[in-house]
Design an enzyme around this catalytic site. Sequence first.
Site, PDB file in Angstrom:
ATOM      1  N   ASN A   1       0.856  -1.180   0.000  1.00  0.00           N
ATOM      2  CA  ASN A   1       0.000   0.000   0.000  1.00  0.00           C
ATOM      3  C   ASN A   1       0.906   1.249   0.000  1.00  0.00           C
ATOM      4  O   ASN A   1       1.695   1.451   0.923  1.00  0.00           O
ATOM      5  CB  ASN A   1      -0.901  -0.035   1.250  1.00  0.00           C
ATOM      6  CG  ASN A   1      -1.828   1.160   1.309  1.00  0.00           C
ATOM      7  OD1 ASN A   1      -1.425   2.287   1.053  1.00  0.00           O
ATOM      8  ND2 ASN A   1      -3.076   0.926   1.666  1.00  0.00           N
TER       9      ASN A   1
ATOM     10  N   HIS B   1       0.989   6.277   1.720  1.00  0.00           N
ATOM     11  CA  HIS B   1       1.744   7.249   2.511  1.00  0.00           C
ATOM     12  C   HIS B   1       2.904   7.889   1.750  1.00  0.00           C
ATOM     13  O   HIS B   1       3.476   8.871   2.203  1.00  0.00           O
ATOM     14  CB  HIS B   1       2.166   6.646   3.841  1.00  0.00           C
ATOM     15  CG  HIS B   1       0.959   6.379   4.688  1.00  0.00           C
ATOM     16  ND1 HIS B   1       0.014   7.357   4.929  1.00  0.00           N
ATOM     17  CD2 HIS B   1       0.497   5.252   5.277  1.00  0.00           C
ATOM     18  CE1 HIS B   1      -0.967   6.843   5.648  1.00  0.00           C
ATOM     19  NE2 HIS B   1      -0.701   5.571   5.873  1.00  0.00           N
TER      20      HIS B   1
ATOM     21  N   HIS C   1      -5.630   3.527  -1.680  1.00  0.00           N
ATOM     22  CA  HIS C   1      -6.947   3.917  -1.181  1.00  0.00           C
ATOM     23  C   HIS C   1      -7.174   5.367  -1.584  1.00  0.00           C
ATOM     24  O   HIS C   1      -6.551   6.271  -1.033  1.00  0.00           O
ATOM     25  CB  HIS C   1      -6.962   3.761   0.356  1.00  0.00           C
ATOM     26  CG  HIS C   1      -8.276   4.087   0.995  1.00  0.00           C
ATOM     27  ND1 HIS C   1      -8.457   4.042   2.347  1.00  0.00           N
ATOM     28  CD2 HIS C   1      -9.467   4.471   0.468  1.00  0.00           C
ATOM     29  CE1 HIS C   1      -9.716   4.358   2.634  1.00  0.00           C
ATOM     30  NE2 HIS C   1     -10.339   4.644   1.521  1.00  0.00           N
TER      31      HIS C   1
ATOM     32  N   ARG D   1      -9.195   8.176  -1.059  1.00  0.00           N
ATOM     33  CA  ARG D   1     -10.247   8.575  -0.117  1.00  0.00           C
ATOM     34  C   ARG D   1     -11.099   9.676  -0.717  1.00  0.00           C
ATOM     35  O   ARG D   1     -10.658  10.404  -1.614  1.00  0.00           O
ATOM     36  CB  ARG D   1      -9.606   9.041   1.201  1.00  0.00           C
ATOM     37  CG  ARG D   1      -8.810   7.939   1.895  1.00  0.00           C
ATOM     38  CD  ARG D   1      -8.244   8.437   3.202  1.00  0.00           C
ATOM     39  NE  ARG D   1      -9.270   8.623   4.190  1.00  0.00           N
ATOM     40  CZ  ARG D   1      -9.538   7.782   5.202  1.00  0.00           C
ATOM     41  NH1 ARG D   1      -8.808   6.689   5.358  1.00  0.00           N
ATOM     42  NH2 ARG D   1     -10.496   8.026   6.041  1.00  0.00           N
TER      43      ARG D   1
ATOM     44  N   ARG E   1      -6.986  12.956   0.482  1.00  0.00           N
ATOM     45  CA  ARG E   1      -5.897  13.462   1.333  1.00  0.00           C
ATOM     46  C   ARG E   1      -4.540  12.888   0.912  1.00  0.00           C
ATOM     47  O   ARG E   1      -3.524  13.464   1.204  1.00  0.00           O
ATOM     48  CB  ARG E   1      -6.162  13.171   2.800  1.00  0.00           C
ATOM     49  CG  ARG E   1      -6.019  11.725   3.191  1.00  0.00           C
ATOM     50  CD  ARG E   1      -6.134  11.548   4.669  1.00  0.00           C
ATOM     51  NE  ARG E   1      -7.493  11.734   5.122  1.00  0.00           N
ATOM     52  CZ  ARG E   1      -7.981  11.176   6.243  1.00  0.00           C
ATOM     53  NH1 ARG E   1      -7.203  10.448   6.998  1.00  0.00           N
ATOM     54  NH2 ARG E   1      -9.216  11.349   6.595  1.00  0.00           N
TER      55      ARG E   1
ATOM     56  N   GLU F   1      -8.661   0.260  -2.926  1.00  0.00           N
ATOM     57  CA  GLU F   1      -9.491   0.333  -1.716  1.00  0.00           C
ATOM     58  C   GLU F   1     -10.453   1.496  -1.875  1.00  0.00           C
ATOM     59  O   GLU F   1     -10.035   2.600  -2.252  1.00  0.00           O
ATOM     60  CB  GLU F   1      -8.616   0.578  -0.488  1.00  0.00           C
ATOM     61  CG  GLU F   1      -7.765  -0.607  -0.119  1.00  0.00           C
ATOM     62  CD  GLU F   1      -6.903  -0.304   1.095  1.00  0.00           C
ATOM     63  OE1 GLU F   1      -7.051   0.776   1.693  1.00  0.00           O
ATOM     64  OE2 GLU F   1      -6.080  -1.147   1.425  1.00  0.00           O
TER      65      GLU F   1
ATOM     66  N   THR G   1      -8.148   3.945   8.337  1.00  0.00           N
ATOM     67  CA  THR G   1      -9.352   3.132   8.428  1.00  0.00           C
ATOM     68  C   THR G   1      -9.398   2.463   9.800  1.00  0.00           C
ATOM     69  O   THR G   1      -8.454   1.794  10.191  1.00  0.00           O
ATOM     70  CB  THR G   1      -9.339   2.070   7.308  1.00  0.00           C
ATOM     71  OG1 THR G   1      -9.022   2.718   6.081  1.00  0.00           O
ATOM     72  CG2 THR G   1     -10.686   1.388   7.191  1.00  0.00           C
TER      73      THR G   1
ATOM     74  N   GLU H   1     -11.059  -9.265   3.432  1.00  0.00           N
ATOM     75  CA  GLU H   1      -9.800  -8.883   4.065  1.00  0.00           C
ATOM     76  C   GLU H   1     -10.121  -8.654   5.539  1.00  0.00           C
ATOM     77  O   GLU H   1     -10.880  -7.733   5.878  1.00  0.00           O
ATOM     78  CB  GLU H   1      -9.223  -7.612   3.435  1.00  0.00           C
ATOM     79  CG  GLU H   1      -7.913  -7.204   4.103  1.00  0.00           C
ATOM     80  CD  GLU H   1      -7.189  -6.054   3.391  1.00  0.00           C
ATOM     81  OE1 GLU H   1      -7.253  -5.977   2.149  1.00  0.00           O
ATOM     82  OE2 GLU H   1      -6.587  -5.236   4.099  1.00  0.00           O
TER      83      GLU H   1
ATOM     84  N   HIS I   1      -3.713  -4.272   7.911  1.00  0.00           N
ATOM     85  CA  HIS I   1      -3.824  -3.109   8.797  1.00  0.00           C
ATOM     86  C   HIS I   1      -2.929  -3.286  10.015  1.00  0.00           C
ATOM     87  O   HIS I   1      -3.139  -4.184  10.816  1.00  0.00           O
ATOM     88  CB  HIS I   1      -5.258  -2.809   9.257  1.00  0.00           C
ATOM     89  CG  HIS I   1      -5.465  -1.332   9.383  1.00  0.00           C
ATOM     90  ND1 HIS I   1      -4.961  -0.621  10.441  1.00  0.00           N
ATOM     91  CD2 HIS I   1      -6.047  -0.435   8.561  1.00  0.00           C
ATOM     92  CE1 HIS I   1      -5.250   0.655  10.256  1.00  0.00           C
ATOM     93  NE2 HIS I   1      -5.895   0.798   9.127  1.00  0.00           N
TER      94      HIS I   1
HETATM   95  N1  PXP Z   1      -5.900  -2.845   4.276  1.00  0.00           N
HETATM   96  C1  PXP Z   1      -6.837  -1.856   4.330  1.00  0.00           C
HETATM   97  C2  PXP Z   1      -8.234  -2.205   3.931  1.00  0.00           C
HETATM   98  C3  PXP Z   1      -6.509  -0.544   4.696  1.00  0.00           C
HETATM   99  O1  PXP Z   1      -7.460   0.400   4.728  1.00  0.00           O
HETATM  100  C4  PXP Z   1      -5.172  -0.248   5.007  1.00  0.00           C
HETATM  101  C5  PXP Z   1      -4.792   1.155   5.355  1.00  0.00           C
HETATM  102  O2  PXP Z   1      -4.997   1.975   4.268  1.00  0.00           O
HETATM  103  C6  PXP Z   1      -4.225  -1.294   4.932  1.00  0.00           C
HETATM  104  C7  PXP Z   1      -4.619  -2.570   4.594  1.00  0.00           C
HETATM  105  C8  PXP Z   1      -2.779  -1.057   5.254  1.00  0.00           C
HETATM  106  O3  PXP Z   1      -2.651  -0.744   6.588  1.00  0.00           O
HETATM  107  P1  PXP Z   1      -1.232  -0.256   7.148  1.00  0.00           P
HETATM  108  O4  PXP Z   1      -0.908   1.009   6.442  1.00  0.00           O
HETATM  109  O5  PXP Z   1      -1.464  -0.098   8.603  1.00  0.00           O
HETATM  110  O6  PXP Z   1      -0.246  -1.353   6.814  1.00  0.00           O
END
Ligand code: PXP
Length: 248
Positions: free
Chosen positions: A7, A10, A43, A45, A49, A70, A101, A151, A191
Amino acid sequence: MIRLGVNIDHVATLRQARLGREPDPVAAAFEAVLGGADGITVHMREDRRHIQERDVRILRQTVACRLNFEMAVTREITAFACEILPDEATLVPEKREELTTEGGLDVLAHLAAVETCIGQLKERGIAVSLFIDPDPRQIEAAHRLGSHAVEFQTASYSEANSPAERTECLERLIDASRMAASHGIHVHMGHGLNYQNVFPVAAIPQVEELNIGHSIVSRAVLVGMRQAVRDMKEAIALGRANIRSAQH
Ligand code: PXP
């Protein structure tokens, strides 16, 4: 083998801090793939952001591996997904005020909206995953709606305050994985997973995909994206090897 979806939200968070061009999440995706990512997860949003429409459009054209989008269950985002055609769409709850999330989608509470959204995505050939708590009622609902995958949110596990609480959360993830797999639903997790806590999750035999962002991007700042992804792939493989040796 477990797939690792990296992901890259960030990377975009950092770019948006200056509203400029760098670092470009598209470049980060290339590096992640070179480090062994099996998929790229973003994701977009509603408040934009971090990830922007431009990012998703270019990623769709350039990323050779799986693209997991996402998304919130809204008309606007569903229409965008149907245009972009990601390999997979993961439906997540979204609140504007949250930092990230927080917990899974309550499929039961939003049954009609989720059903409509799944129907529209499926019609366009997009595999749908539902980001849910490891709760039997949510798994039953996902099954009834014909979800391709679920998930399970691992936030409760990764944020547990004691070893006993962590073990309890892990057991819930194990039971939920068995139940989902018995319905023929593919099992993903994500997550809050990091280089320390990923091992027992990777050892759950039904898990096919992990989506990890914050810990990989944080490490990438120090050692580079390629190396950060390689290290996570190695940690996941080690976790998986443990179940194999435990079973024999
Ligand atoms: N899975 C989902 C559905 C999420 O919303 C997120 C955060 O955007 C992640 C995985 C990844 O989480 P993390 O950034 O804490 O690894």
